[in-house]
Design an enzyme around this catalytic site. Structure first.
Site, PDB file in Angstrom:
ATOM      1  N   PRO A 145       0.639  -1.297   0.113  1.00  0.00           N
ATOM      2  CA  PRO A 145       0.117  -0.021   0.224  1.00  0.00           C
ATOM      3  C   PRO A 145       0.873   1.306   0.026  1.00  0.00           C
ATOM      4  O   PRO A 145       1.835   1.511   0.712  1.00  0.00           O
ATOM      5  CB  PRO A 145      -0.730  -0.382   1.486  1.00  0.00           C
ATOM      6  CG  PRO A 145      -0.210  -1.047   2.261  1.00  0.00           C
ATOM      7  CD  PRO A 145       0.854  -1.742   1.011  1.00  0.00           C
ATOM      8  N   MET A 146       0.529   2.743  -1.062  1.00  0.00           N
ATOM      9  CA  MET A 146       1.540   4.106  -0.738  1.00  0.00           C
ATOM     10  C   MET A 146       0.389   4.825  -1.482  1.00  0.00           C
ATOM     11  O   MET A 146      -0.379   5.033  -2.630  1.00  0.00           O
ATOM     12  CB  MET A 146       2.016   3.215  -1.937  1.00  0.00           C
ATOM     13  CG  MET A 146       3.759   2.588  -1.943  1.00  0.00           C
ATOM     14  SD  MET A 146       4.934   2.102  -2.850  1.00  0.00           S
ATOM     15  CE  MET A 146       3.976   1.548  -3.967  1.00  0.00           C
ATOM     16  N   TYR A 179      -0.272   4.844  13.241  1.00  0.00           N
ATOM     17  CA  TYR A 179      -1.805   4.992  13.136  1.00  0.00           C
ATOM     18  C   TYR A 179      -2.598   4.313  13.565  1.00  0.00           C
ATOM     19  O   TYR A 179      -1.724   4.137  15.139  1.00  0.00           O
ATOM     20  CB  TYR A 179      -2.667   5.016  11.254  1.00  0.00           C
ATOM     21  CG  TYR A 179      -1.700   5.722  10.542  1.00  0.00           C
ATOM     22  CD1 TYR A 179      -1.450   7.071  10.623  1.00  0.00           C
ATOM     23  CD2 TYR A 179      -0.498   5.176   9.382  1.00  0.00           C
ATOM     24  CE1 TYR A 179      -0.553   7.533  10.006  1.00  0.00           C
ATOM     25  CE2 TYR A 179       0.473   6.035   8.598  1.00  0.00           C
ATOM     26  CZ  TYR A 179       0.336   7.192   9.106  1.00  0.00           C
ATOM     27  OH  TYR A 179       0.962   7.412   8.268  1.00  0.00           O
ATOM     28  N   GLY A 229       6.665  -1.751  -2.352  1.00  0.00           N
ATOM     29  CA  GLY A 229       6.288  -0.600  -2.822  1.00  0.00           C
ATOM     30  C   GLY A 229       6.747  -0.158  -3.813  1.00  0.00           C
ATOM     31  O   GLY A 229       6.601   0.665  -4.631  1.00  0.00           O
ATOM     32  N   HIS A 239      -5.687  -1.248   8.130  1.00  0.00           N
ATOM     33  CA  HIS A 239      -3.702  -0.896   8.428  1.00  0.00           C
ATOM     34  C   HIS A 239      -3.558  -0.224  10.068  1.00  0.00           C
ATOM     35  O   HIS A 239      -4.104   0.077  11.128  1.00  0.00           O
ATOM     36  CB  HIS A 239      -4.350   0.495   8.050  1.00  0.00           C
ATOM     37  CG  HIS A 239      -2.533   1.477   8.298  1.00  0.00           C
ATOM     38  ND1 HIS A 239      -1.360   1.222   8.471  1.00  0.00           N
ATOM     39  CD2 HIS A 239      -2.092   2.298   7.423  1.00  0.00           C
ATOM     40  CE1 HIS A 239      -0.490   1.805   8.103  1.00  0.00           C
ATOM     41  NE2 HIS A 239      -0.423   2.326   7.203  1.00  0.00           N
TER      42      HIS A 239
END
Ligand code: FMN
Length: 342
Positions: free
Chosen positions: A3-4, A159, A299, A154
């Site tokens: 994921p980016m 986070y 990534g 996530h």
């Protein structure tokens, strides 16, 4: 493909667009793409121009990407994101961002007007936690409606979920703070909700257990105990996979940190492990042949090489990524990297 965040949803709806679909479509030969973090609610935002997945316009926007990838035979999971304290009041009409506790991660955050110092977050009430769990559920339902093959929660990179896990960001004294079980509780609350509404085999989680000294998180004396508990318990859920990240920074001088993430968790987790961070063709081949992981995600190499798999297959040279365009609007540095056939 890992994921980016690419910050290309510079529209009023915060929706993924045709351009997003072009980008993911170009990368469909990855096998499995995990999208950039897509926010589960307005109060989850912590970056400018990131797409959401909490309203109908956003569902329609994401459908373009899932279709573009499926047309080329690929699979795509949406990464569901709440940034928690790693945000800025400028994203929330001046209100402090929500977090497990009122603390300041003391990091630079990406406000709508550029990088700023983070501020003290607002401690979530039990009602806020309930609402957030429900927002994860709604976002998951939306993701399936948008045609995604699954969702990845996530739980990494400092986070919201990791803020609950970590002692340096969670000082709660209720059932969401204190013991390892309590600090992990929100994750299992979410999974317990999801297993009632979607096929849990299409749900995954990303974890970064040795994150230390960056993104507002530090390793502590119970970090290993906490992640061992989480990953052990995840065995009972039958998720699609767990997506683990090797240490972002050097933790060799820190005895409380897990040094080799894939090796450590391979002994605990019975399902599929995806491992990530700084792999190349050779190191990825080795981690797989050593049996420490089932899959490797890439990534940055995918930013610059839409046909990364073909380049690995043919031992072709790789395009170099341009960091200056990682988060800038438009096609430049996004959909204009050449593939071999061009
Ligand atoms: C531009 C950029 C954006 C990123 N955004 C996310 C994100 O939204 N969610 C996430 O879990 N990780 C994100 N990451 C971390 C990557 O998924 C990956 O862990 C990191 O790039 C290391 O893997 P690599 O060496 O193969 O690039 C991002 C990384 C980069 C370079």
């Amino acid at each position: 493909m890992a994921p980016m965040t690419r910050s290309r949803s510079d529209n009023e709806e915060h929706a993924a667009t045709e351009l997003t679909a072009k980008y993911y479509g170009q990368r469909a030969t990855a096998g499995l793409i995990v999208t950039e973090g897509t926010v589960i609610s307005e109060d989850a935002v912590g970056f400018p121009n990131v797409p959401g997945i909490y309203n109908q316009e956003q569902v329609e926007g994401w459908r373009l990407s899932s279709s573009a990838v499926h047309e080329k035979g690929g699979k795509i999971f949406a990464q569901l994101w709440h940034t928690g304290a790693n945000s800025h009041p400028d994203h929330h009409n001046g209100l402090a961002p929500l977090a497990p506790s009122a603390y300041n991660p003391n990091i630079k955050v990406f406000s709508p007007t550029g990088f700023k110092e983070s501020e003290t977050a607002r401690a979530m009430t039990l009602e806020d936690i309930k609402k957030t769990v429900s927002n994860f559920k709604k976002a998951t339902i939306n993701a399936f409606e948008a045609g995604f093959d699954g969702v990845e929660l996530h739980g990494a990179n400092g986070y919201l979920l990791q803020q609950f896990f970590s002692k340096n960001s969670n000082f709660r004294t209720d059932e969401y703070g204190g013991s390892v079980e309590n600090r992990a509780r929100i994750l299992f609350d979410i999974l317990d909700e999801l297993k009632d509404v979607v096929n849990i085999k299409r749900v995954a989680i990303r974890l970064n257990p040795s994150l230390n000294g960056i993104m507002g998180i530090s390793v502590d004396d119970e970090t290993i105990k906490l992640y061992d508990y989480i990953v052990n318990r995840l065995n009972d859920y039958g998720l699609a996979y767990i997506h683990l990240i090797e240490p972002f920074t050097d933790v060799t001088a820190i005895p409380e940190a897990i040094q080799e993430i894939a090796k450590h968790f391979r002994k605990i987790y019975k399902g599929t492990i995806i491992i990530n961070r700084a792999f190349n063709k050779e190191t990825a081949t080795k981690v797989l042949s050593d049996g420490d992981a089932d899959l490797v995600s890439f990534g940055v190499p995918f930013i610059a090489n839409p046909d990364l798999v073909e380049r690995f297959r043919t031992n072709a040279a790789l395009n170099a990524p341009d960091q200056n365009t990682f988060y800038t609007p438009g096609e430049k540095g996004y959909t204009d990297y050449p593939s071999l056939s061009k």
